[in-house]
Every structure is written in structure tokens, then in C-alpha cells.
Scaffold this active site. Structure first.
Site, PDB file in Angstrom:
ATOM      1  N   ALA A  72       0.829  -1.209   0.000  1.00  0.00           N
ATOM      2  CA  ALA A  72       0.000   0.000   0.000  1.00  0.00           C
ATOM      3  C   ALA A  72       0.864   1.261   0.000  1.00  0.00           C
ATOM      4  O   ALA A  72       1.980   1.265   0.525  1.00  0.00           O
ATOM      5  CB  ALA A  72      -0.914   0.000   1.227  1.00  0.00           C
ATOM      6  N   GLU A 120       0.539  -9.875  -1.362  1.00  0.00           N
ATOM      7  CA  GLU A 120      -0.847 -10.327  -1.457  1.00  0.00           C
ATOM      8  C   GLU A 120      -1.328 -10.374  -2.906  1.00  0.00           C
ATOM      9  O   GLU A 120      -2.114 -11.255  -3.274  1.00  0.00           O
ATOM     10  CB  GLU A 120      -1.742  -9.421  -0.612  1.00  0.00           C
ATOM     11  CG  GLU A 120      -1.557  -9.662   0.881  1.00  0.00           C
ATOM     12  CD  GLU A 120      -2.318  -8.677   1.741  1.00  0.00           C
ATOM     13  OE1 GLU A 120      -3.095  -9.131   2.585  1.00  0.00           O
ATOM     14  OE2 GLU A 120      -2.131  -7.452   1.558  1.00  0.00           O
ATOM     15  N   GLU A 140       2.623  -6.141   7.864  1.00  0.00           N
ATOM     16  CA  GLU A 140       1.598  -5.182   8.286  1.00  0.00           C
ATOM     17  C   GLU A 140       1.527  -4.946   9.791  1.00  0.00           C
ATOM     18  O   GLU A 140       1.287  -3.825  10.237  1.00  0.00           O
ATOM     19  CB  GLU A 140       0.220  -5.629   7.762  1.00  0.00           C
ATOM     20  CG  GLU A 140      -0.012  -5.356   6.286  1.00  0.00           C
ATOM     21  CD  GLU A 140       0.485  -6.460   5.377  1.00  0.00           C
ATOM     22  OE1 GLU A 140       0.164  -6.439   4.177  1.00  0.00           O
ATOM     23  OE2 GLU A 140       1.223  -7.359   5.865  1.00  0.00           O
TER      24      GLU A 140
END
Length: 266
Positions: A72, A120, A140
Site C-alpha cells: 500500500a 498479497e 503489516e
């Protein structure tokens, strides 16, 4: 080879008469960090590829020399309010779901960093080809969140619950050799050859029946995790979708006539 761009950061290249589609992450200045805009583009590209009956296999690649995808876009996230983050969640989720629900076999070609959401995206594919520079992981919890692009569900399906727990809880990065040993990647290749080898594998896959490939992927995905009896019912339903198809008739005819099949794709 033809090219089509989806937004600024996603590129689709078509190989092998369009039967193999290369879905390239193309945000090199940010090491392919997944921003809101990039997530929308990825979703759109996956929808287009999924609806294209000419496509028989997809290879997910990166245009960055040293990274597949670092996850991200945390710089963008840093500017978000809680309301912004909540609004972005379905947009981000749709991108990972788009890759996961591609109806044809999907192969990730990984080199360099594939971390967090980047890993992912690779896990959302059916197969992962990695070169020896690959570094994978789900870090994460080290930044106060959890894998939210499918990692907590896809990783244990690959390596088992305990191994997945160790990797998620420690947030550690795994080098290519260990990643292959643990089953985090499926094929380890020489440095710089991940894309080439993944495309070659996709071409071998794409030589097969497009109807058969889609049905086989559906059966594999839907049957995974079910008890054997339920899984066999899923398989039977998939078999029925191909048993009376033009591809099945052509496959049998080509075998008996000792020639390469000319798949009608229906």
C-alpha cells in the site's frame, strides 16, 4: 505484441495471439506502491481481462527493476483521515479481488521486494515464479495493521496455519531461497528471468483448451477447503460445463487425428 494502458500506472500487454495477457504494475517512481488511483486501474484492467474470451492466461509483472510491489502507498495513507481510509477500503479491496477472481490461470512474476499488499497480489495468483532477488513478506503488524488484501486467508492455504501465523506475527521478510523452501513461491529462477519464465509457463498453459482452463480453475478454487464429497460435487459441476463443449469435441478429434487442436473456445 499490443499494449493498452489502464490509467497511469497499469499496463496490459498481449502476447501469443492475445492468448497470454501481461498485467504490468507500472508505477516505478513509487516501487509500485498501490495508491487509490492504481487500485482503480488494476480493478478495471482485471475486469477487462476477465471478460475477454481470447485470454487464456495472465502474467502479473512489474516494470520496476528492483521491486515487484512494496504494498500500500503509505505516503498517501499518511494524509488520510479515518473517514478517508474507510472510503478507500472498498477501492483497495476491489483491486486484490480483481486479481484473485481472474477466471483464467494467473501467474505472478516476482523480483525484488514483494511486501505487504505486493505479496498479497502475488498470493492472489495461482502460481508464483520468483527470481533469486525476491524478498517477500507480510509486515503489516509492524505498522499497526493486518494483511488486508487477502493475506491472512491466502497464506495459510499455501503454507499451513502455523507457518502463516509465524510469518504474519513476526512481520519478517523472507529471502528467495527460503521462500521457495517454505512454498511461498512455486518456482525459483535465475536473477532477471522471472518475467521470461512466467510468460513461457503462461504460453504452455495457453496452448490448452480455454473452456477447460476456466472450468479447471473454477473447480480448484471453489473446491479448496471443502470436504472431499462436496469438492467432488464442485468438480462434477465443472465437468458438466466442458463435457458437451466445442473444445471437448475438438480435443478428442485432434487427438485421434494426431494434430494440434484448434480450440473454438466454447
Amino acid at each position: 505484441m499490443s499494449e493498452e494502458r489502464f490509467g497511469e500506472f497499469v499496463l496490459v500487454r498481449r502476447h501469443a495471439d492475445g492468448h497470454v495477457a501481461e498485467l504490468a504494475l507500472d508505477r516505478p517512481k513509487a516501487m509500485n506502491a498501490v495508491s487509490t488511483e492504481m487500485a482503480r486501474s488494476l480493478t478495471a484492467a482485471c475486469a477487462a481481462l476477465g471478460g475477454d474470451r481470447n485470454v487464456r492466461a495472465v502474467v502479473l509483472t512489474s516494470t520496476h527493476e528492483r521491486a515487484f510491489c512494496v504494498g500500500a502507498d503509505l505516503k498517501e495513507r499518511n494524509s488520510f483521515s479515518d473517514a478517508d481510509l474507510l472510503r478507500q477500503r472498498p477501492v483497495a479491496r476491489a483491486a486484490y479481488t480483481g486479481v484473485l477472481e481472474l477466471p483464467v490461470p494467473a501467474i505472478a512474476a516476482v523480483h525484488g521486494f514483494a511486501l505487504g499488499g505486493g505479496f498479497e497480489l502475488a498470493l492472489s495468483c495461482d502460481l508464483i515464479v520468483a527470481d533469486r532477488t525476491a524478498v517477500v513478506g507480510l509486515p503489516e503488524v509492524s505498522v499497526g495493521v493486518i494483511p488486508g488484501g487477502g493475506g491472512t486467508q491466502l497464506l495459510p492455504r499455501r503454507v499451513g496455519a502455523a507457518r502463516a501465523a509465524e510469518l504474519v506475527f513476526t512481520a519478517r521478510r523472507v529471502q528467495a531461497a527460503e521462500a521457495a523452501e517454505l512454498g511461498l513461491v512455486d518456482q525459483l529462477v535465475d536473477e532477471g528471468r522471472d518475467r521470461e519464465e512466467a510468460l513461457a509457463l503462461a504460453s504452455r498453459i495457453a496452448a490448452n483448451s480455454p473452456v477447460g482452463l476456466r472450468a479447471a480453475k473454477k473447480a480448484l478454487r471453489l473446491g479448496h477447503g471443502l470436504d472431499l464429497r462436496a469438492g467432488l460435487e464442485i468438480e462434477d459441476a465443472a465437468w458438466r460445463t466442458v463435457a458437451f463443449s466445442g473444445d471437448r469435441a475438438e480435443g478428442v478429434a485432434a487427438f485421434n487425428e494426431k494434430r494440434a487442436p484448434r480450440w473454438p473456445g466454447e
